[in-house]
Design a protein around this motif. Sequence first.
Motif, mmCIF file in Angstrom:
data_model
loop_
_atom_site.group_PDB
_atom_site.id
_atom_site.type_symbol
_atom_site.label_atom_id
_atom_site.label_comp_id
_atom_site.label_asym_id
_atom_site.label_seq_id
_atom_site.Cartn_x
_atom_site.Cartn_y
_atom_site.Cartn_z
ATOM 1 N N GLU A 354 0.904 -1.235 -0.152
ATOM 2 C CA GLU A 354 -0.041 0.129 0.039
ATOM 3 C C GLU A 354 0.765 1.251 0.023
ATOM 4 O O GLU A 354 2.097 1.186 0.704
ATOM 5 C CB GLU A 354 -0.777 -0.005 1.271
ATOM 6 C CG GLU A 354 -1.714 1.217 1.137
ATOM 7 C CD GLU A 354 -2.541 1.071 2.623
ATOM 8 O OE1 GLU A 354 -3.289 2.263 2.751
ATOM 9 O OE2 GLU A 354 -2.679 0.323 3.253
ATOM 10 N N GLY A 355 0.497 2.353 -0.897
ATOM 11 C CA GLY A 355 1.307 3.377 -0.834
ATOM 12 C C GLY A 355 2.279 3.651 -1.959
ATOM 13 O O GLY A 355 2.591 4.835 -1.993
ATOM 14 N N ILE A 356 2.562 2.429 -2.642
ATOM 15 C CA ILE A 356 3.769 2.377 -3.445
ATOM 16 C C ILE A 356 3.290 2.975 -4.900
ATOM 17 O O ILE A 356 1.839 2.777 -5.207
ATOM 18 C CB ILE A 356 4.144 1.062 -3.752
ATOM 19 C CG1 ILE A 356 5.099 0.478 -2.401
ATOM 20 C CG2 ILE A 356 5.094 1.053 -4.815
ATOM 21 C CD1 ILE A 356 6.189 1.314 -1.870
ATOM 22 N N ILE A 357 3.981 3.616 -5.499
ATOM 23 C CA ILE A 357 3.743 4.255 -6.969
ATOM 24 C C ILE A 357 4.534 3.506 -7.900
ATOM 25 O O ILE A 357 5.916 3.360 -7.977
ATOM 26 C CB ILE A 357 3.656 5.702 -6.909
ATOM 27 C CG1 ILE A 357 2.651 6.235 -6.016
ATOM 28 C CG2 ILE A 357 3.652 6.061 -8.410
ATOM 29 C CD1 ILE A 357 2.710 7.869 -6.069
ATOM 30 N N LEU A 358 4.152 2.790 -8.970
ATOM 31 C CA LEU A 358 4.701 2.407 -9.829
ATOM 32 C C LEU A 358 4.541 2.927 -11.350
ATOM 33 O O LEU A 358 3.433 3.308 -11.586
ATOM 34 C CB LEU A 358 4.500 0.739 -10.280
ATOM 35 C CG LEU A 358 4.860 -0.396 -8.940
ATOM 36 C CD1 LEU A 358 4.435 -1.673 -9.429
ATOM 37 C CD2 LEU A 358 6.143 -0.190 -8.669
ATOM 38 N N GLU A 359 5.573 2.865 -12.155
ATOM 39 C CA GLU A 359 5.565 3.316 -13.398
ATOM 40 C C GLU A 359 5.761 2.494 -14.417
ATOM 41 O O GLU A 359 6.932 1.766 -14.386
ATOM 42 C CB GLU A 359 6.898 4.580 -13.713
ATOM 43 C CG GLU A 359 6.516 5.217 -15.260
ATOM 44 C CD GLU A 359 7.579 6.505 -15.214
ATOM 45 O OE1 GLU A 359 7.689 7.241 -14.172
ATOM 46 O OE2 GLU A 359 8.643 6.262 -16.163
ATOM 47 N N ALA A 360 4.940 2.420 -15.450
ATOM 48 C CA ALA A 360 5.066 1.064 -16.483
ATOM 49 C C ALA A 360 5.275 2.118 -17.500
ATOM 50 O O ALA A 360 4.612 2.834 -17.974
ATOM 51 C CB ALA A 360 4.089 0.484 -16.738
ATOM 52 N N SER A 361 6.401 1.654 -18.534
ATOM 53 C CA SER A 361 6.634 2.417 -20.015
ATOM 54 C C SER A 361 6.506 1.293 -20.834
ATOM 55 O O SER A 361 7.464 0.373 -20.971
ATOM 56 C CB SER A 361 8.104 2.916 -19.653
ATOM 57 O OG SER A 361 8.189 3.401 -20.784
ATOM 58 N N PHE A 362 5.778 1.737 -21.874
ATOM 59 C CA PHE A 362 5.480 0.816 -22.916
ATOM 60 C C PHE A 362 6.318 1.466 -24.249
ATOM 61 O O PHE A 362 6.029 2.569 -24.664
ATOM 62 C CB PHE A 362 4.137 0.380 -23.555
ATOM 63 C CG PHE A 362 3.258 -0.153 -22.424
ATOM 64 C CD1 PHE A 362 3.043 -1.518 -22.494
ATOM 65 C CD2 PHE A 362 2.537 0.545 -21.290
ATOM 66 C CE1 PHE A 362 2.158 -2.320 -21.589
ATOM 67 C CE2 PHE A 362 1.871 -0.330 -20.382
ATOM 68 C CZ PHE A 362 1.939 -1.619 -20.372
ATOM 69 N N SER A 363 7.363 0.759 -24.695
ATOM 70 C CA SER A 363 8.029 1.362 -25.842
ATOM 71 C C SER A 363 7.709 0.545 -27.106
ATOM 72 O O SER A 363 7.906 -0.829 -27.016
ATOM 73 C CB SER A 363 9.802 1.214 -25.604
ATOM 74 O OG SER A 363 9.903 2.091 -24.148
ATOM 75 N N GLN A 364 7.696 1.407 -28.078
ATOM 76 C CA GLN A 364 7.428 0.614 -29.470
ATOM 77 C C GLN A 364 7.791 1.329 -30.579
ATOM 78 O O GLN A 364 7.729 2.574 -30.382
ATOM 79 C CB GLN A 364 5.964 0.079 -29.495
ATOM 80 C CG GLN A 364 4.951 1.105 -29.225
ATOM 81 C CD GLN A 364 4.764 1.092 -27.916
ATOM 82 O OE1 GLN A 364 4.278 0.221 -27.353
ATOM 83 N NE2 GLN A 364 4.417 2.251 -27.162
ATOM 84 N N LYS A 365 7.584 1.051 -31.719
ATOM 85 C CA LYS A 365 7.839 1.691 -33.161
ATOM 86 C C LYS A 365 6.354 1.917 -33.485
ATOM 87 O O LYS A 365 5.366 0.998 -33.514
ATOM 88 C CB LYS A 365 8.573 1.032 -34.276
ATOM 89 C CG LYS A 365 8.883 1.847 -35.359
ATOM 90 C CD LYS A 365 9.614 0.993 -36.389
ATOM 91 C CE LYS A 365 11.102 0.693 -35.848
ATOM 92 N NZ LYS A 365 11.931 2.016 -35.737
#
Length: 423
Positions: A354-365
């Motif tokens: 609880e309280g954690i913030i995650l960042e997801a990054s989708f890289s593509q052409k």
Amino acid sequence: MSSNTISISVKNLSKKYQIYEKPIDRLKQSFSFGQKKYYREFSALNKVDFEVQQGQTFGIVGQNGSGKSTLLQILASTLTATEGEVHINGRVAALLELGSGFNPEYTGRENVFLNGSILGVSEEEMKMRFAEIEKFADIGDFIDQPVKTYSSGMYVRLAFAVAINVDADILIVDEALAVGDMFFQVKCYKKFEEFKRQGKTILLVTHDLSSVIKYCDNVLILNNGESLGVHNAKEGVDLFKKLVVNLHKPKITKEQIKKEDSLQKWKKFYQINPEHLNYGNSKASIVDFGLFDELGELTSTIEKDKDCQIKIRVQFNEMLDFPIFAFTIKDLKGTEITGTNTMIENITIDAIEEGIILEASFSQKMSLRAGDYLLSLGCTGFQDEEFVVYHRLYDIISFQVISSKNTVGYFDLNSKIEVSTIQ
């Protein structure tokens, strides 16, 4: 005319309007003899300068309300400037708005001759050109029906057919082709190419940045009535991409930036779709998102075949096991075109406290064809072997893919073609 002839010269051009709060204020102003103002002044254009050489295809680009249509009306002599000079070298045919110059009570045939007379073409000349106009418009028996019965596409077909058949030296088109069907647009752009070969000048106002790159030699960027200069097509599109994003960026000082919540800074750059769908059980929340170009800059416009990233930041409001991050891209009709998620891509995210913030990054052409698209985002997972939605934002923002090359369908297969003689 030589290749260095200036077709259009605009110097220090301004257009101001008097805005009255109440109708009675107009009467008060007429009796004030200039001693008091009962209006506020609105500047639609402010000191705009540019030149267009004969034979160029010249783009004019800007957000809604930037002064594009006002500028074109002045160039077409349907509006008078407040200040400045405009010099036109040659006959102008303008397609400024739907049905411009048409009498709705007249038939299409009658309006052809009416438009011809307005543009200085004799009735005898129009009779000789009528067959070509009728063929290009391709509206069948409707040519002898009142134009008030026409669809928007039929209006444009006829108006464009007239404009290209009156021996104009300069053709002005203001977004009119946007209402035509795809095959008619292809026919019109072929005519543009023919005009270029004939050394004629085209002014093209459009929101289709792919057309700017493909057809325009130079482009004028307008923003709130101000000129941001004339650039080559590629540089102009790059500048406009940044302009679109910055229009939604709040004006804040460096000190305010330090105090601002850094976890919600990206989405402030975008116009949020008021019709987007927002739902979930709130055990996790998407707190920020953004689309980034090949330079890592926030954008709402991506060039085809360039690298890009979609980033999502999710705050966990309680401890969750193995969350899944996802995005989907739709066309404007709502058809799902493509998308993926961390489970499909075999990315496993362990239990998050609880309280954690995650960042997801989708890289593509970016391989989608040129067009406008909607982006959807989600954070989901499984609890007690049941699929659950923590937070979804459907159709939250739109973005545009631009390209000088068009393809059939949604994707470009980037085919390599070889043609050889075998016999």
